[in-house]
Design an enzyme around this catalytic site. Structure first.
Site, PDB file in Angstrom:
ATOM      1  N   HIS A 349      -3.462   6.578   3.324  1.00 45.72           N
ATOM      2  CA  HIS A 349      -2.626   7.209   2.127  1.00 45.72           C
ATOM      3  C   HIS A 349      -2.620   8.729   2.418  1.00 45.72           C
ATOM      4  O   HIS A 349      -1.688   9.500   1.515  1.00 45.72           O
ATOM      5  CB  HIS A 349      -2.767   6.546   0.561  1.00 45.72           C
ATOM      6  CG  HIS A 349      -1.886   5.166   0.591  1.00 45.72           C
ATOM      7  ND1 HIS A 349      -2.854   4.307   0.798  1.00 45.72           N
ATOM      8  CD2 HIS A 349      -0.464   5.079   0.319  1.00 45.72           C
ATOM      9  CE1 HIS A 349      -2.266   3.121   0.756  1.00 45.72           C
ATOM     10  NE2 HIS A 349      -1.135   4.322  -0.042  1.00 45.72           N
ATOM     11  N   GLY A 350      -3.746   9.270   2.753  1.00 48.69           N
ATOM     12  CA  GLY A 350      -4.029  11.114   2.478  1.00 48.69           C
ATOM     13  C   GLY A 350      -5.361  11.088   2.735  1.00 48.69           C
ATOM     14  O   GLY A 350      -6.387  10.197   2.341  1.00 48.69           O
TER      15      GLY A 350
END
Lengths: 506, 582
Positions: A349-350
């Protein structure tokens, strides 16, 4: 380019639809591929080259891996080496653009902590001594490496493509246009779902666009646009304000309200994009798998991941969990595999510790639910099931949304009512006006599967050939609803461009 | 490499893969598109496609002037051109998005519908710039106005001390030169009408203004002026609908509020200038304003549905001061100048924000010259140029958020110099010519156009305007009756200077405060010659004698002057254009 922009809605989409349906079928893929690359280049004029590189290299990988896979003289080791090269290339691409800066800063922190260096390492782009042209193309003005939009999605798609060929589950695509279209197809390019090649391989060469399919696409697109612009963006306003507050001012009520708003924002933003992608796909004859299935009615975190971002969770299951051994090597190994998969899921997700923590949190809960908690929860009354699931999910969302670990800690402290003296500065009503209230109510209603039930009921009437008038009324009510949502969405889009100059008269 | 053989088992597996592809559940959606085509589907497709192309059609059918962003009071982003260079190609999408976002068809209608829905259905402000209060009041949100109002964004002790230092520095510098200094603060409207704020915005602490005034009272002998108590007192005289001391749909004070501020300033000034005769409330008549005043309704595209009928104070006697100079509305050097018939009166320099601007008109009555500047600070050059007896800095309390006292002190030390320095020397030794526009106008001899009885008949009415010649004692004047924002008149063609600039002197009587718009077309051959351009100049109610400079050498086509959005009868006494700097 994003779907929720006047340029997309009133220029790009009508132009692409016109070109697609005016040209013959033989040119359909070329038209869509060209449009998709333009769509990408519009938002990433320089980084479209990264996309083109990924297309070209993975196209070649596909042919190479297939050739080795179907050649009897090829050793297993050679095949494995080929797929390893392909996977490493894609992971390297993702790591370079998404994680390099973060890994560099982590390394810097570790070196400082160990006493190896006295001062931070500075920017990676500075350390690499990039040429001015390359720096301008690859880096932001702040000197960080630019993140190509959708890189996580198209990289995972590429990996599934070559792995499926290696597993002899699909054949390599022999047309570069078709492959480029698969990789860049604009409806799913920037926010998924992660479309696997196997799911669309046949549609790439032979698909039918019907009026029913087009109308269905319009419905899904309009509702998705409405979810994004009318609900998610409105819920984002208080969420952003509250998560930006100093932790010591947060009361428990405000903190919980903020994370509820964020939960509505996150689901309606992401699922809205997926709806738009699925709807646009249908307009052009593509049928993508569903990506969300009302995740907020789940009773456990395990169930949540069967309903949330389905294309990611199934991707991780098929290309990570199963290869790690799944649940075939005893309980301990299963738990380790689960935890590892969700650790990486968080990281997907990051590039931030918050996402890592989110993934680990979910992995740990999944393990505990598998150890027996899940069984206990499922035996409870449905209300108690939600009392277990929803607060737990919201706590993990606070981790997901937090601005760094320190702020996240302060936020969680407030959520649990442990702030010593938050003072009178903040209260929920400051953030709750009629517009936010309406969006939250719509969000809560829209999080529950009443619409499929209405439609199933309508279908049952159709199958039984009953109540023709009521069915027609429902159909036209649907048209009014869809066009109403589209109209409101267009109004909000226009209002986003509204920017009056204030100091004119005075 | 050895000879390669196709593995039959692998091919079989691939076939299996292909079979698997076909058997995949490709649709798990809630609305599977199966069955016969329904009439509703056909209608939906047609309506959807029409909706997609509707902005395009509107863009073709409706002239851009009708769709212009007049209410937003800004020019739309420029239409980008595409060139075959890396810079152009990479910049083009962003520029196109900005241009298209500002100009697409139906935009104005959609924005209006959005605003109507939010205002009337959801009962909230359509823009984050405002908060919708009770009884259709609006309150500004910029500069943390709401946080400051609630008392949750106080000044720190250091900031309080920094403010004290900068105010004292200015006061001391001016006092050393015999100049009286006031630092005056107007409150935000929510201070005067707190009951109109939504109740959810509770107050938990003092405002920054409260803090600073309390701090200064304890720590300093500088005379600060807080209008808040007087305005609260004056609001007791509110008459009927829209007779307030602040605009209901705007953010500024009305004439009644300004008069209160003016009288308080004059009361303090009379200590030094006891001969001053300030105007009182009885010198004015409360009259209905001829426009909606400071109102966001127009900017929200809702003027027809959100009327505001404020009141102005119309003087019962002739004004002694003339408005001689109005700056370009958007210029950085926005400046005003009032000249009084009585040259024996002192000179005033008023530096402030948008709240200070209308104060110029009142102060102008009591000073021989009143110079108004919209600035956050002033320097020794300004003092040397105008030689004021009084300097007033007047700001809304938002200045305690928007202005940084550390920066202000640095500016004051740089631009004023040491407190004991000799600033007047600069003026005494000055040999450069006076660069003020009216002085330059008088000095210029190259007359390009001068309105007279002969060429006045060549003024061409625009829109529904009517032009009528009036005979005055010495020369001809022209009455121009307008009925809408596009009404005005076009000047006969004249030879505009191709280098340097042009100074336009205008003497016009206005029925009320308005904005004059000068639209001009570039001469043939000038860059982008097909596009018209415009400049806006503020005008006061009554007679305005103003000079402003048009630094646009490409302007050589037609000139059209529109007196403004306010319909009424304007009298043009004189209009002259002179070239300078050729």
């Amino acid at each position: 380019m994003v779907f929720s922009s006047p340029v997309f809605l009133f220029v790009f989409l009508p132009a692409v639809l016109a070109a697609y349906f005016l040209f013959g079928r033989r040119l359909h893929n070329f038209v869509l591929m060209t449009a998709s690359l333009l769509f990408y280049a519009w938002g990433e004029p320089a980084l479209v080259l990264v996309m083109l590189l990924s297309i070209t290299v993975n196209f070649a990988f596909g042919l190479w891996v297939e050739r080795l896979a179907v050649t009897s003289s090829t050793t297993g080791e050679k095949r494995r080496s080929a797929i390893a090269v392909a996977v490493i290339f894609n992971i390297a691409l993702l790591a370079t653009f998404k994680y390099a800066d973060w890994l560099w800063s982590v390394a810097s922190s570790l070196l400082i902590a160990s006493g190896a260096i006295d001062a931070p390492l500075g920017l990676l782009s500075d350390a690499l001594h990039l040429s001015p042209g390359l720096r301008a193309a690859l880096c932001t003005e702040a000197g960080t490496i630019r993140l190509p939009i959708g890189v996580s999605f198209f990289t995972f798609q590429a990996m599934s493509y070559v792995i499926d060929i290696h597993r002899l589950e699909v054949r390599a695509q022999r047309s570069i246009v078709n492959f480029a279209l698969y990789k860049s197809l604009f409806p799913q390019l920037i926010a998924g779902p992660i479309v696997r090649y196997a799911d669309v391989a046949e549609q790439l060469v032979s698909r039918v666009t019907t009026a029913q399919g087009f109308a269905y696409g319009v419905r899904r697109f309009a509702l998705g646009l409405g979810k994004k612009l009318l609900i998610a963006n409105t819920a984002a306003l208080p969420a952003d304000l509250i998560f930006a507050l100093p932790g010591d001012e947060l009361t428990a009520a405000v903190a919980w309200f903020g994370v509820v708003c964020y939960a509505i924002q996150l689901y309606f933003d992401f699922s809205g994009y997926s709806d738009m992608a699925i709807g646009l796909g249908h307009m052009f004859g593509f049928r993508f798998l569903e990506n969300f299935n009302y995740p907020y009615i789940s009773t456990t975190i395990t169930e949540y991941w069967r309903r949330w971002h389905i294309s990611l969770s199934t991707w991780l299951r098929d290309y990570l969990y199963f290869p790690l051994g799944g649940n075939r090597h005893g309980k301990a190994r299963t738990y380790f595999n689960l935890f590892t998969v969700f650790f990486l899921c968080g990281l997907w997700h990051g590039a931030a510790w918050n996402f890592v923590l989110f993934g680990m949190f979910h992995g740990a809960i999944m393990v505990v639910e598998r150890l027996g908690l899940g069984r206990i929860v499922r035996s409870l009354h449905p209300v108690l099931q939600r009392v277990y699931f929803l607060p737990l999910m919201l706590v993990t969302y606070a981790v997901f949304r937090g601005e760094g670990l320190r702020a996240t800690g302060a936020y969680l402290t407030a959520m649990f009512g442990l702030n010593a003296d938050p003072g009178p500065n903040q209260h929920v009503s400051l953030y709750l006006d009629a517009a936010v209230g309406a969006a939250l109510v719509a969000g809560i209603i829209g999080s529950m599967p009443w619409l499929p039930k209405v439609l199933e009921w309508r279908r049952s009437l159709e199958l039984a050939n009953e109540r023709v008038g009521l069915r027609r009324a429902l159909d036209f009510a649907g048209v009014v609803l869809v066009m109403g949502v589209l109209s409101f969405a267009a109004m909000v889009l226009s209002a986003d461009t509204y920017n009056p100059f204030i100091y004119f008269r005075f | 490499m050895g000879e390669e053989h196709v593995d039959p088992a692998a091919v079989e597996a691939l076939r299996g893969g292909a079979e698997k592809e076909r058997s995949l559940p490709i649709q798990r959606g809630v609305l599977p598109p199966t069955g016969p085509l329904r009439l509703a589907d056909t209608v939906l497709i047609v309506v959807f496609l029409l909706a997609l192309v509707a902005p395009l059609v509107d863009g073709w059918l409706r002239p851009s002037s009708e769709r212009a962003m007049l209410a937003e009071q800004r020019e739309p982003s420029a239409k980008p051109t595409l060139a075959l260079s890396t810079e152009s190609l990479t910049a083009f999408p962003k520029l196109f998005n900005a241009w298209y976002g500002d100009t697409f068809g139906l935009r104005d209608k959609l924005v209006r519908l959005h605003n109507l829905f939010k205002w009337f259905v959801l009962d909230v402000s359509p823009t984050p710039t405002l908060i919708k209060g009770k009884d259709d009041w609006v309150f500004f949100t910029w500069y943390r106005t709401i946080d400051v109002y609630r008392g949750v964004a106080p000044l720190t002790p250091k900031e309080l001390e920094d403010w004290r230092r900068v105010i004292e520095y200015r006061r001391d510098w001016l006092a050393r030169r015999g100049i009286t200094y006031f630092f005056a603060v107007t409150p935000v409207s929510s201070e005067i009408y707190p009951e109109k704020m939504p109740e959810r915005f509770d107050r938990v602490g003092p405002t920054r203004r409260d803090q600073l005034f309390e701090y200064m009272a304890k720590k300093s002998d500088v005379e600060l002026v807080d209008f808040t108590p007087l305005l609260k007192e004056e609001r007791k005289n509110d008459g009927g609908p829209d007779d307030f001391v602040y605009y209901r749909l705007g953010v500024h004070w009305t004439d009644r509020g300004i008069l209160v501020g003016y009288r308080e300033l004059m009361r303090r000034l009379q200590r030094r200038f006891p001969e001053m005769q300030p105007w009182t409330r009885s010198d004015f008549e409360l009259v209905s304003a001829c426009d909606s005043g400071d109102s966001w309704a127009w900017r929200l595209y809702m003027e027809d549905l959100l009327p505001q009928r404020p009141f102005d104070l119309a003087p019962l006697h002739d004004r002694r001061a003339s408005f001689v100079l109005g700056g370009d509305v958007r210029g950085d050097k926005r400046r005003y100048e009032y000249v009084n018939e009585d040259a024996s009166l002192p000179v005033c320099l008023l530096v402030g924000d948008s709240f200070a601007e209308p104060m110029n008109e009142f102060l102008g009555e009591n000073f021989s010259r009143t110079y108004g500047y919209r600035r956050i600070t002033f320097g020794a050059d300004l003092i040397a140029e105008h030689e004021p007896d009084v300097v007033i800095q007047l700001y809304n309390e938002r200045c305690f958020v928007s202005q940084d006292p550390v920066h202000l002190l640095a500016l004051a030390q740089r631009d004023l110099g040491p407190i004991d320095g000799d600033s007047r020397a600069a003026k005494d030794d000055e040999t450069t010519p006076d660069d003020r526009p009216y002085a330059r106008f008088e000095a210029a001899s190259d007359v390009r156009f001068a309105l007279d009885a002969k060429n006045g008949s060549m003024l061409a009415a625009r829109g529904a305007a009517k032009i009528e010649r009036r005979e005055e004692a010495a020369h001809a004047s022209f009455a121009i009756e307008t009925h809408g924002p596009d009404d005005g008149f076009e000047l006969p063609h004249f030879d505009f200077p191709t280098a340097g600039s042009a100074l336009l002197r205008m003497d016009v009587t206005c029925p009320c405060a308005t904005t004059l718009e000068l639209r001009y077309a570039p001469r043939d051959g000038a860059p982008d010659a097909e596009a018209s351009r415009s400049r806006r100049i503020l005008l006061s109610q009554g007679r305005n004698r103003l000079v402003f400079e048009l630094d646009a050498p490409e302007a050589g086509g037609w000139w059209t002057l529109s007196p403004g959005r306010v319909e009424g009868r304007y009298v043009l006494h004189a209009l002259e254009v002179r070239a300078v700097g050729n």
